[in-house]
Design a protein around this motif. Structure first.
Motif, PDB file in Angstrom:
ATOM      1  N   UNK A 153      86.179  51.721  28.169  1.00  0.00           N
ATOM      2  CA  UNK A 153      86.457  51.285  29.540  1.00  0.00           C
ATOM      3  C   UNK A 153      86.859  52.464  30.418  1.00  0.00           C
ATOM      4  N   UNK A 154      87.687  53.354  29.897  1.00  0.00           N
ATOM      5  CA  UNK A 154      88.099  54.540  30.646  1.00  0.00           C
ATOM      6  C   UNK A 154      86.898  55.420  30.991  1.00  0.00           C
ATOM      7  N   UNK A 155      86.003  55.623  30.021  1.00  0.00           N
ATOM      8  CA  UNK A 155      84.837  56.475  30.245  1.00  0.00           C
ATOM      9  C   UNK A 155      83.919  55.866  31.310  1.00  0.00           C
ATOM     10  N   UNK A 156      83.737  54.549  31.242  1.00  0.00           N
ATOM     11  CA  UNK A 156      82.914  53.866  32.244  1.00  0.00           C
ATOM     12  C   UNK A 156      83.532  54.005  33.637  1.00  0.00           C
ATOM     13  N   UNK A 158      79.959  37.082  26.962  1.00  0.00           N
ATOM     14  CA  UNK A 158      81.012  37.628  26.094  1.00  0.00           C
ATOM     15  C   UNK A 158      81.597  36.528  25.227  1.00  0.00           C
ATOM     16  N   UNK A 159      81.875  35.369  25.828  1.00  0.00           N
ATOM     17  CA  UNK A 159      82.430  34.252  25.065  1.00  0.00           C
ATOM     18  C   UNK A 159      81.458  33.770  24.001  1.00  0.00           C
ATOM     19  N   UNK A 160      80.151  33.967  24.240  1.00  0.00           N
ATOM     20  CA  UNK A 160      79.126  33.421  23.342  1.00  0.00           C
ATOM     21  C   UNK A 160      78.714  34.398  22.247  1.00  0.00           C
ATOM     22  N   UNK A 161      78.401  35.648  22.623  1.00  0.00           N
ATOM     23  CA  UNK A 161      77.823  36.588  21.649  1.00  0.00           C
ATOM     24  C   UNK A 161      78.727  37.773  21.326  1.00  0.00           C
ATOM     25  N   UNK A 218      77.956  45.651  25.562  1.00  0.00           N
ATOM     26  CA  UNK A 218      78.326  47.050  25.796  1.00  0.00           C
ATOM     27  C   UNK A 218      77.127  47.972  25.600  1.00  0.00           C
ATOM     28  N   UNK A 219      76.345  47.722  24.573  1.00  0.00           N
ATOM     29  CA  UNK A 219      75.171  48.570  24.314  1.00  0.00           C
ATOM     30  C   UNK A 219      74.160  48.441  25.452  1.00  0.00           C
ATOM     31  N   UNK A 220      73.871  47.197  25.863  1.00  0.00           N
ATOM     32  CA  UNK A 220      72.926  46.985  26.963  1.00  0.00           C
ATOM     33  C   UNK A 220      73.460  47.583  28.263  1.00  0.00           C
ATOM     34  N   UNK A 221      74.724  47.311  28.553  1.00  0.00           N
ATOM     35  CA  UNK A 221      75.311  47.772  29.814  1.00  0.00           C
ATOM     36  C   UNK A 221      75.371  49.284  29.929  1.00  0.00           C
ATOM     37  N   UNK A 222      75.880  49.949  28.881  1.00  0.00           N
ATOM     38  CA  UNK A 222      75.990  51.410  28.946  1.00  0.00           C
ATOM     39  C   UNK A 222      74.611  52.071  28.889  1.00  0.00           C
ATOM     40  N   UNK A 270      84.107  44.187  33.251  1.00  0.00           N
ATOM     41  CA  UNK A 270      85.115  43.184  32.922  1.00  0.00           C
ATOM     42  C   UNK A 270      85.054  42.719  31.467  1.00  0.00           C
ATOM     43  N   UNK A 271      83.851  42.559  30.874  1.00  0.00           N
ATOM     44  CA  UNK A 271      83.814  42.120  29.465  1.00  0.00           C
ATOM     45  C   UNK A 271      84.550  43.049  28.512  1.00  0.00           C
ATOM     46  N   UNK A 272      84.430  44.380  28.694  1.00  0.00           N
ATOM     47  CA  UNK A 272      85.082  45.299  27.764  1.00  0.00           C
ATOM     48  C   UNK A 272      86.595  45.221  27.898  1.00  0.00           C
ATOM     49  N   UNK A 273      87.070  45.018  29.112  1.00  0.00           N
ATOM     50  CA  UNK A 273      88.511  44.878  29.330  1.00  0.00           C
ATOM     51  C   UNK A 273      89.021  43.568  28.721  1.00  0.00           C
ATOM     52  N   UNK A 274      88.253  42.497  28.909  1.00  0.00           N
ATOM     53  CA  UNK A 274      88.633  41.200  28.353  1.00  0.00           C
ATOM     54  C   UNK A 274      88.663  41.239  26.829  1.00  0.00           C
ATOM     55  N   UNK A 275      87.652  41.857  26.240  1.00  0.00           N
ATOM     56  CA  UNK A 275      87.581  41.934  24.773  1.00  0.00           C
ATOM     57  C   UNK A 275      88.774  42.695  24.212  1.00  0.00           C
TER      58      UNK A 275
END
Length: 636
Positions: free
Chosen positions: A405-408, A456-459, A465-469, A507-512
């Motif tokens: 999250x910090x790097x992003x 995020x809730x589902x998968x 993260x891989x797709x997003x980054x 937001x997903x990485x922070x939530x996770x």
């Protein structure tokens, strides 16, 4: 002006005294009232749970556990009973006992195997929700709290980027230098950075409702002071009040959502929160540019004051959520270490972006910051009841996502600074045009926020993260190819693609990461995560701006050597320009101007190369993320 200052000061003092009195005098009576209510409440249905639910402490839970297990409604239990072995009963209560037994065993061993829509999962959800230390007030619900929280945070975050475009005009009106005016931004950032680390202490001491109303009141009051200000000093006072309010609101939003929503619903809820955290900063420059071009800059602050009043009204009616407080003792030394440490680091990185890394004020600030951060860390790990519990770093489900999250954030904030510089300084676009180019990307992130949260809730976080980054890295690389002929539409398209990728990760990485923590550590993880995100944004901005400036200077020196007037080609070109324009000096000036633009664009491209490398690091780290179950805490 002196009279106005005295009046404003007196009003502020009266309001603060009233708020302090409200906190001190009514705190005990409110806690007593909540405990009284909690003893008469049951979890007989979903509706009664959401409107009346209150967690009981371990002692009262143990004493009433037998009674709860005999009821015909959805059953609840304490941690000791969930970990013990239940004996199946063939009586009419067999189904209820089976639900409890299935919940206790499947929660740790077969979490993925449970269908989220099954009856077992529903019982499991209610059991976990019952163990959250919060209570809704009369007429409140998750939806109403969500609306009130997002509305309040949207205006608070919008404020952070509104001032960027208006700052030159404010400097002129107040007759101050650019360095002095910059303190309206730097001071706001420093107060934010100081407050966020102590937010965990505030959440344990005061109710969410009280903190929200106080923070929103301070922010609204600060907006009014800024709007009425006729001098830099008065406006600085208003900005400090705004910063105090915003510094509490940002971590408060995350903490509230993590409390009132169960783990498998937090992704979607935090996606909605992401609308405020992502769209608001992008709208700010466009809105500010339009206001500055057509109205006086103080209209922005009057608008925030009015919207702040509306937000307070909504919060007073709908934001009725309370958590169990513990009234911890303030760690004065820890607060001092935290304030000096994080404040000095943020100031150092901010000045590094404006000056050079080797300047005395930058070096001294960073050294002081590091020393006091180390002192703060040592104190917190040796305290029996730390203000900021570093135990959160022991959870790999929290630590690795937080680093990603910090790097992003480093890449995101740097990109948000570089593109406007390129568009306005090199391509002569107006601030409004520059803001409009960034707006579609921000809207895409806002729309995709709840969708990414639901995924995020589902998968789980790893595929996202891989797709997003991956998408973010590709789009950032495309921004390394800018030139003076790159079209407005092409840049907008690249930025939309980049924002689309970031929507899967922000937001997903922070939530996770927060999901991986037990409930007792969520305020601490939230405070540490927000603090590190803010530091990362400052570091990213300073780093990329420094790369841009350094590379621009190097390119200018290199081109100057190539453009030696003794070069026959250069001499012929200058003669042709002189013939066409009738002035040899004018021809030389045009060539030098072109060289400056070319060097600046190469400097921007070099900075985006560094941003691409940063994004690639985030992509590589995403490959090491684990499965969905790893980011759901098994503790309470």
């Amino acid at each position: 002006m002196t009279t106005a200052f005295i009046i404003i000061y007196v009003v502020i003092a009266v309001i603060l005294l009233a708020l302090i009195n409200l906190i001190v005098v009514k705190k005990k009576s409110k806690q007593k009232q909540q405990l009284e209510q909690s003893k008469h409440q049951t979890g007989s249905s979903e509706e009664s749970y959401q409107s009346k639910f209150s967690i009981r402490d371990d002692e009262s839970t143990r004493s009433s556990d037998e009674e709860d297990r005999q009821s015909s409604s959805v059953e609840t239990d304490t941690e000791e009973h969930r970990s013990s072995n239940y004996t199946e009963d063939k009586s009419t209560d067999e189904k209820t006992d089976k639900d409890l037994n299935d919940t206790s065993s499947s929660e740790d061993d077969n979490h993925e195997a449970i269908n989220p829509n099954s009856e077992e999962a529903i019982v499991n959800e209610k059991l976990k929700e019952k163990n959250n230390s919060f209570m809704f007030g009369k007429g409140a619900s998750q939806g109403k709290v969500l609306v009130a929280m997002v509305f309040g945070m949207f205006i608070a975050i919008l404020n952070q980027t509104l001032l960027n475009v208006a700052l030159p005009k404010i400097n002129t009106d107040f007759n101050i230098s650019a360095n002095t005016g910059q303190w309206l931004m730097t001071g706001f950032m420093l107060v934010n950075g100081i407050l966020i680390p102590v937010s965990a202490f505030l959440f344990n001491k005061y109710s969410y409702r009280k903190l929200f109303l106080i923070a929103m009141s301070l922010f609204t009051l600060g907006s009014l002071i800024c709007g009425l200000s006729g001098s830099f000093t008065i406006m600085m006072v208003g900005r400090v009040f705004q910063a105090i309010g915003a510094g509490v609101l940002m971590p408060l939003g995350t903490n509230v959502f993590m409390t009132i929503f169960p783990p498998h619903k937090r992704g979607a809820a935090m996606g909605v929160l992401g609308i405020a955290m992502i769209v608001a900063p992008a709208i700010g420059p466009t809105l500010s540019g339009y206001i500055v071009e057509n109205y006086h800059w103080n209209v922005m602050f009057y608008g925030m004051f009015i919207i702040g009043l509306i937000s307070l009204g909504i919060a007073f009616l709908w934001f009725k959520v309370y958590q169990q407080t513990t009234n911890p003792k303030a760690d004065i030394l820890g607060i001092i270490f935290s304030t000096i440490g994080f404040g000095a680091l943020l100031y150092g990185f901010s000045e590094a972006g404006n000056n050079t890394w080797s300047s005395p004020q930058v070096v001294i600030s960073l050294v002081i910051g590091v020393i006091f951060i180390i002192a703060f860390f040592i104190r917190e790990i040796t305290m029996r009841v730390p203000m900021l519990n570093m135990e959160v770093l022991k959870y790999s489900g929290f630590t690795l996502p937080t680093v990603i999250n910090m790097i992003v954030m480093m890449s995101l904030f740097g990109g948000m600074i570089l593109l406007p510089l390129y568009l306005q300084n090199l391509r002569d676009f107006t601030p409004v045009q520059s803001g409009l180019l960034l707006l579609p990307g921000a809207l895409i992130m806002g729309v995709m926020g709840p969708i990414a949260g639901k995924l995020l809730d589902t998968i789980g976080i790893k595929p996202l993260a891989i797709i997003g980054t991956g998408i973010m890295t590709y789009a950032t690389w495309e921004l390394t190819k800018l030139n003076m002929n790159t079209t407005y539409g092409h840049i907008m398209l690249i930025y939309i693609i980049r924002s689309f990728g970031m929507s899967f990760i922000m937001m997903p990485i922070m939530t996770a990461s927060i999901n991986a923590l037990p409930q007792r550590l969520i305020p601490h993880g939230n405070a540490l995560s927000n603090t590190l995100r803010q530091l990362a944004g400052s570091i990213g901005t300073a780093l990329l701006v420094t790369v841009m400036s350094t590379q621009t200077t190097q390119h200018i020196a290199s081109y100057s050597q190539d453009l030696d007037k003794t070069n026959p080609y250069i001499k012929d070109t200058l003669q042709q320009l002189a013939t066409q324009m009738g002035d040899k000096d004018m021809g030389t000036q045009q060539i030098l101007q072109f060289v400056q633009q070319l060097a600046s664009i190469n400097g921007v491209n070099s900075a985006f190369i560094v941003a691409t490398i940063i994004s690639l690091i985030a992509f590589i780290l995403s490959l090491f993320l684990k499965g969905k179950d790893h980011y759901v805490s098994k503790e309470n």
